[in-house]
Design a protein around this motif. Structure first.
Motif, PDB file in Angstrom:
ATOM      1  N   VAL A  24       0.840  -1.208   0.000  1.00 52.74           N
ATOM      2  CA  VAL A  24       0.000   0.000   0.000  1.00 52.74           C
ATOM      3  C   VAL A  24       0.875   1.259   0.000  1.00 52.74           C
ATOM      4  O   VAL A  24       1.703   1.449   0.897  1.00 52.74           O
ATOM      5  CB  VAL A  24      -0.927   0.017   1.232  1.00 52.74           C
ATOM      6  CG1 VAL A  24      -1.865   1.212   1.162  1.00 52.74           C
ATOM      7  CG2 VAL A  24      -1.702  -1.288   1.341  1.00 52.74           C
ATOM      8  N   ALA A  25       0.694   2.118  -1.004  1.00 55.52           N
ATOM      9  CA  ALA A  25       1.334   3.441  -1.032  1.00 55.52           C
ATOM     10  C   ALA A  25       0.385   4.429  -0.357  1.00 55.52           C
ATOM     11  O   ALA A  25      -0.757   4.588  -0.791  1.00 55.52           O
ATOM     12  CB  ALA A  25       1.627   3.863  -2.466  1.00 55.52           C
ATOM     13  N   VAL A  26       0.851   5.069   0.710  1.00 53.36           N
ATOM     14  CA  VAL A  26      -0.007   5.942   1.513  1.00 53.36           C
ATOM     15  C   VAL A  26       0.380   7.402   1.277  1.00 53.36           C
ATOM     16  O   VAL A  26       1.539   7.784   1.477  1.00 53.36           O
ATOM     17  CB  VAL A  26       0.105   5.609   3.013  1.00 53.36           C
ATOM     18  CG1 VAL A  26      -0.846   6.494   3.814  1.00 53.36           C
ATOM     19  CG2 VAL A  26      -0.198   4.143   3.262  1.00 53.36           C
ATOM     20  N   ILE A  27      -0.576   8.202   0.853  1.00 51.27           N
ATOM     21  CA  ILE A  27      -0.376   9.655   0.702  1.00 51.27           C
ATOM     22  C   ILE A  27      -1.043  10.324   1.892  1.00 51.27           C
ATOM     23  O   ILE A  27      -2.265  10.295   2.049  1.00 51.27           O
ATOM     24  CB  ILE A  27      -0.977  10.161  -0.614  1.00 51.27           C
ATOM     25  CG1 ILE A  27      -0.192   9.588  -1.808  1.00 51.27           C
ATOM     26  CG2 ILE A  27      -0.979  11.678  -0.659  1.00 51.27           C
ATOM     27  CD1 ILE A  27      -0.730  10.009  -3.158  1.00 51.27           C
ATOM     28  N   SER A  28      -0.218  10.914   2.755  1.00 53.32           N
ATOM     29  CA  SER A  28      -0.742  11.555   3.960  1.00 53.32           C
ATOM     30  C   SER A  28       0.382  12.345   4.609  1.00 53.32           C
ATOM     31  O   SER A  28       1.511  12.381   4.118  1.00 53.32           O
ATOM     32  CB  SER A  28      -1.285  10.495   4.934  1.00 53.32           C
ATOM     33  OG  SER A  28      -1.902  11.119   6.047  1.00 53.32           O
ATOM     34  N   GLU A  78       5.861  -1.646  -7.572  1.00 48.34           N
ATOM     35  CA  GLU A  78       6.122  -2.042  -6.186  1.00 48.34           C
ATOM     36  C   GLU A  78       4.879  -1.936  -5.306  1.00 48.34           C
ATOM     37  O   GLU A  78       4.939  -2.255  -4.119  1.00 48.34           O
ATOM     38  CB  GLU A  78       7.238  -1.169  -5.600  1.00 48.34           C
ATOM     39  CG  GLU A  78       8.576  -1.323  -6.326  1.00 48.34           C
ATOM     40  CD  GLU A  78       9.654  -0.432  -5.729  1.00 48.34           C
ATOM     41  OE1 GLU A  78       9.398   0.177  -4.664  1.00 48.34           O
ATOM     42  OE2 GLU A  78      10.740  -0.348  -6.324  1.00 48.34           O
ATOM     43  N   PHE A  79       3.749  -1.486  -5.884  1.00 50.22           N
ATOM     44  CA  PHE A  79       2.546  -1.272  -5.082  1.00 50.22           C
ATOM     45  C   PHE A  79       1.332  -1.914  -5.735  1.00 50.22           C
ATOM     46  O   PHE A  79       1.295  -2.138  -6.950  1.00 50.22           O
ATOM     47  CB  PHE A  79       2.306   0.229  -4.876  1.00 50.22           C
ATOM     48  CG  PHE A  79       3.460   0.949  -4.226  1.00 50.22           C
ATOM     49  CD1 PHE A  79       3.681   0.817  -2.869  1.00 50.22           C
ATOM     50  CD2 PHE A  79       4.344   1.709  -4.979  1.00 50.22           C
ATOM     51  CE1 PHE A  79       4.745   1.463  -2.270  1.00 50.22           C
ATOM     52  CE2 PHE A  79       5.412   2.357  -4.388  1.00 50.22           C
ATOM     53  CZ  PHE A  79       5.615   2.227  -3.020  1.00 50.22           C
ATOM     54  N   ASP A  80       0.329  -2.221  -4.873  1.00 44.79           N
ATOM     55  CA  ASP A  80      -0.935  -2.787  -5.346  1.00 44.79           C
ATOM     56  C   ASP A  80      -2.023  -1.724  -5.473  1.00 44.79           C
ATOM     57  O   ASP A  80      -2.911  -1.852  -6.305  1.00 44.79           O
ATOM     58  CB  ASP A  80      -1.412  -3.888  -4.386  1.00 44.79           C
ATOM     59  CG  ASP A  80      -0.409  -5.026  -4.283  1.00 44.79           C
ATOM     60  OD1 ASP A  80       0.118  -5.431  -5.326  1.00 44.79           O
ATOM     61  OD2 ASP A  80      -0.148  -5.494  -3.159  1.00 44.79           O
ATOM     62  N   LEU A  81      -1.948  -0.694  -4.646  1.00 44.92           N
ATOM     63  CA  LEU A  81      -2.937   0.380  -4.702  1.00 44.92           C
ATOM     64  C   LEU A  81      -2.403   1.607  -3.963  1.00 44.92           C
ATOM     65  O   LEU A  81      -1.382   1.527  -3.264  1.00 44.92           O
ATOM     66  CB  LEU A  81      -4.263  -0.048  -4.087  1.00 44.92           C
ATOM     67  CG  LEU A  81      -4.398  -0.053  -2.555  1.00 44.92           C
ATOM     68  CD1 LEU A  81      -5.863  -0.057  -2.152  1.00 44.92           C
ATOM     69  CD2 LEU A  81      -3.702  -1.269  -1.967  1.00 44.92           C
ATOM     70  N   LYS A  96       2.306  -4.216   3.838  1.00 50.67           N
ATOM     71  CA  LYS A  96       3.515  -3.399   3.668  1.00 50.67           C
ATOM     72  C   LYS A  96       3.079  -2.000   3.221  1.00 50.67           C
ATOM     73  O   LYS A  96       2.602  -1.812   2.106  1.00 50.67           O
ATOM     74  CB  LYS A  96       4.451  -4.017   2.629  1.00 50.67           C
ATOM     75  CG  LYS A  96       5.708  -3.187   2.399  1.00 50.67           C
ATOM     76  CD  LYS A  96       6.551  -3.750   1.280  1.00 50.67           C
ATOM     77  CE  LYS A  96       7.768  -2.866   1.022  1.00 50.67           C
ATOM     78  NZ  LYS A  96       8.569  -3.355  -0.127  1.00 50.67           N
ATOM     79  N   THR A  97       3.236  -1.020   4.116  1.00 53.28           N
ATOM     80  CA  THR A  97       2.826   0.350   3.805  1.00 53.28           C
ATOM     81  C   THR A  97       4.046   1.247   3.618  1.00 53.28           C
ATOM     82  O   THR A  97       5.024   1.125   4.337  1.00 53.28           O
ATOM     83  CB  THR A  97       1.943   0.930   4.934  1.00 53.28           C
ATOM     84  OG1 THR A  97       2.678   0.894   6.166  1.00 53.28           O
ATOM     85  CG2 THR A  97       0.668   0.126   5.078  1.00 53.28           C
ATOM     86  N   THR A  98       3.970   2.132   2.627  1.00 46.49           N
ATOM     87  CA  THR A  98       5.036   3.107   2.367  1.00 46.49           C
ATOM     88  C   THR A  98       4.418   4.500   2.356  1.00 46.49           C
ATOM     89  O   THR A  98       3.522   4.785   1.558  1.00 46.49           O
ATOM     90  CB  THR A  98       5.722   2.833   1.018  1.00 46.49           C
ATOM     91  OG1 THR A  98       6.225   1.500   1.017  1.00 46.49           O
ATOM     92  CG2 THR A  98       6.875   3.812   0.799  1.00 46.49           C
TER      93      THR A  98
END
Length: 464
Positions: free
Chosen positions: A154-158, A212-215, A182-184
Motif C-alpha cells: 500500500v502506497a499511503v499519501i498523507s 512495487e505497489f498494489d494500490l 507493507k505500507t510506504t
C-alpha cells in the motif's frame, strides 16, 4: 511660475476626491488572492483581485482590511454557514467602504461578507470541475481498474503527523486475523495552498515505482469544510483518473464528498474505514479459499469413490484369466533369464582378459618412469653438492682476505708500523685547524705516550 503644493496637500486632494466620488458603502464581488491575520492585533489583511474572463490575467487588484471586531463576527458567520473561514482562492461578496491614507494609499475597509454567495461560488466551481471531467470522458477511469486480489503493498499519501495516518496504520497492523501489510508513506501537505503541488508530486513518485505497489491510499484526519475544499481541485482529480493503480480515499468527512472522492476507485469516510476495507478484502479471499478447498475435497472424494468401484470391477474381470497369463509370462521370464546369464558370462570373461593385459602394461610403464626419475634426481643431487662446495671455498678465500685487511687497520698494528695517534681531551685529532696555541695534546706511540703543550701552529698552505 505656476504655484505649487506639497505632497501632503496633493494627498489631501486625492483623499477628498475619493471620498466625494465614493461616498457610500458598496457590495463588491472579488477573489481573495492573499490573506493574513495579525496574531497580535487580531486584524485581517487581504489582497483582492478580479481576473480576466479567460481566468489567466488579473484586471484589478486592491488591498483590504477587516478590523478585529468585524473579523471575529464575519469568521463566526462563515464557519457556521459554510464550515470555513476566508481562504485564498475563494470568491466573496463583501460590504466595504473606500478609504484613503496619505501613507498607505487607497484600500477597502470590509464590514460584512455574504456567506451564501461564497457557498454558491464554491459549489459552482466544484460542479464545473465535475462537468469538465465528464466531458473529457475520464471521470470513471480509475473506477474501471481491477482491484488487486490481495491489496498488501500500500502506497499511503498523507502527513506523518496527521492523526488519521496514525489511526490507519495502527488499525491495519493490529487486525485480529494477523494479516500482514507493507505500507510506504509519501509525506504530503494535506491542507492549504500547497496541497495540490505536494499531492501531485507524491503521485509522480509512486508512479515511478508503480510495480512495487498494489494500490494508493489518500488519507487525512477530520477538519472544516474549507479543508475539504482543497480536494475539489481539477488537477488532483484528473491525476487520480489517469493513475494506473486503484486509488482509495479516506479524507475524513462524514457529510461532504470531495471531487477527489468521486473520481477515486472507492472512497470511505475515515482512514480507519479504509483499513477495515483492506482487512475485509483479505478475509474475503481467505473465506473463498476455504470454500474452494472444501469443494475440491468433495469432488476428489467422489472421484476416488468412483475410481475404486471401477477398479474392483476390473479386478473381478481379470481374476478369471490371471492364472493363464501368469504361467505364460513366467515361462518367458525363465527363458529370458537363461539368455541373459549366458551372454553375461561371455562378456565378463572378455573384459577380464582386457583388464589383465592393461594392468601388465601399466606396471611396466610405471617401473620404467620410476627408474628414470631416480637417475635424474641422483644427478641433480651430485651437481648441487659440487657447486655448493665450490661456492664455500670461494667465500672462505674472501673472508681470509677481509680478515687480513681488518687486522692491518687495527690501531695497534698501525702504531707498530711507526705511526702515532694524537688526542685532545680523549678525541683523535685529524686536522691542525681544530687545534689552538696552549692546547694540551697526548701523542700515543707503539711503546708509550707523551703529553705536549702547543706553542706554535704552522698551517699548511692549500694546494692549487
Amino acid at each position: 511660475m505656476e504655484s505649487n503644493i506639497s505632497l501632503y496637500e496633493l494627498q489631501q486632494l486625492i483623499k477628498n476626491a475619493v471620498y466625494i466620488g465614493t461616498p457610500d458603502i458598496y457590495w463588491v464581488v472579488a477573489e481573495v488572492s492573499e490573506i493574513k491575520v495579525n496574531s497580535f492585533s487580531g486584524h485581517c489583511y487581504l489582497e483582492l483581485i478580479e481576473k480576466e474572463k479567460t481566468g489567466e490575467g488579473v484586471k484589478a487588484r486592491i488591498r483590504a482590511t477587516i478590523w478585529k471586531n468585524n473579523y471575529l463576527l464575519i469568521s463566526s458567520k462563515l464557519e457556521n454557514t459554510i464550515g470555513s473561514s476566508i481562504a485564498s482562492g475563494t470568491k466573496i461578496l463583501f460590504k466595504a467602504r473606500v478609504e484613503y491614507h496619505e501613507l498607505y494609499g487607497i484600500s477597502l475597509s470590509i464590514t460584512d461578507i455574504d456567506p451564501s454567495f461564497t457557498l454558491g461560488e464554491m459549489e459552482a466551481r466544484r460542479m464545473a470541475i465535475i462537468n469538465q471531467l465528464n466531458e473529457e470522458g475520464v471521470f470513471n477511469m480509475n473506477k474501471e481498474l481491477e482491484f488487486p486480489v490481495l491489496p498488501q503493498r500500500v502506497a499511503v499519501i498523507s502527513s506523518k503527523n496527521a492523526a488519521g495516518y496514525t489511526d490507519f496504520i495502527n488499525h491495519l497492523n493490529s487486525n485480529n486475523e494477523g494479516y500482514s501489510f507493507k505500507t510506504t508513506l509519501f509525506e504530503t501537505v494535506m491542507q492549504g495552498e500547497q496541497t495540490e503541488e505536494s499531492l501531485l508530486i507524491s503521485l509522480d513518485k509512486i508512479g515511478e515505482t508503480v510495480n512495487e505497489f498494489d494500490l494508493v491510499v489518500i488519507i487525512r484526519g477530520g477538519g472544516s469544510k474549507s479543508d475539504l475544499a482543497w480536494f475539489d481541485n481539477y488537477n488532483i482529480a484528473f491525476y487520480i483518473t489517469q493513475f494506473p493503480l486503484p486509488v482509495v480515499t479516506g479524507i475524513g468527512h462524514d457529510k461532504d464528498v470531495s471531487v477527489a472522492d468521486m473520481v477515486a476507485f472507492q472512497s470511505f469516510k475515515t482512514p480507519t474505514a479504509v483499513a477495515d476495507h483492506l482487512i475485509e478484502s483479505f478475509l474475503e479471499i481467505e473465506e473463498n479459499l476455504i470454500l474452494f478447498g472444501s469443494s475440491i475435497k468433495e469432488i476428489a472424494n467422489k472421484q476416488i469413490k468412483e475410481a475404486k468401484q471401477s477398479l474392483n470391477e476390473a479386478i473381478f474381470e481379470l481374476s478369471a484369466s490371471s492364472a493363464n497369463i501368469t504361467s505364460i509370462y513366467r515361462n518367458r521370464l525363465f527363458s529370458l533369464q537363461n539368455n541373459i546369464v549366458s551372454k553375461s558370462i561371455g562378456t565378463l570373461s572378455k573384459y577380464l582378459s582386457i583388464v589383465e593385459t592393461k594392468r601388465g602394461q601399466i606396471d611396466k610403464s610405471a617401473a620404467y618412469m620410476l627408474k628414470s626419475w631416480k637417475e635424474t634426481l641422483e644427478l641433480k643431487i651430485t651437481g648441487t653438492k659440487e657447486s655448493t662446495n665450490r661456492y664455500l671455498k670461494e667465500k672462505q678465500v674472501d673472508i681470509r682476505i677481509l680478515t687480513e685487511a681488518l687486522n692491518n687497520m687495527d690501531p695497534k698494528n698501525v702504531l707498530k708500523r711507526g705511526y702515532t695517534l694524537t688526542y685532545r681531551d680523549g678525541v683523535i685529532i685529524k686536522d691542525a685547524t681544530n687545534l689552538s696555541v696552549n692546547d694540551i695534546i697526548n701523542t700515543k706511540f707503539r711503546d708509550g705516550n707523551i703529553t705536549s703543550e702547543i706553542k706554535k701552529i704552522d698551517k699548511a698552505k692549500k694546494r692549487l
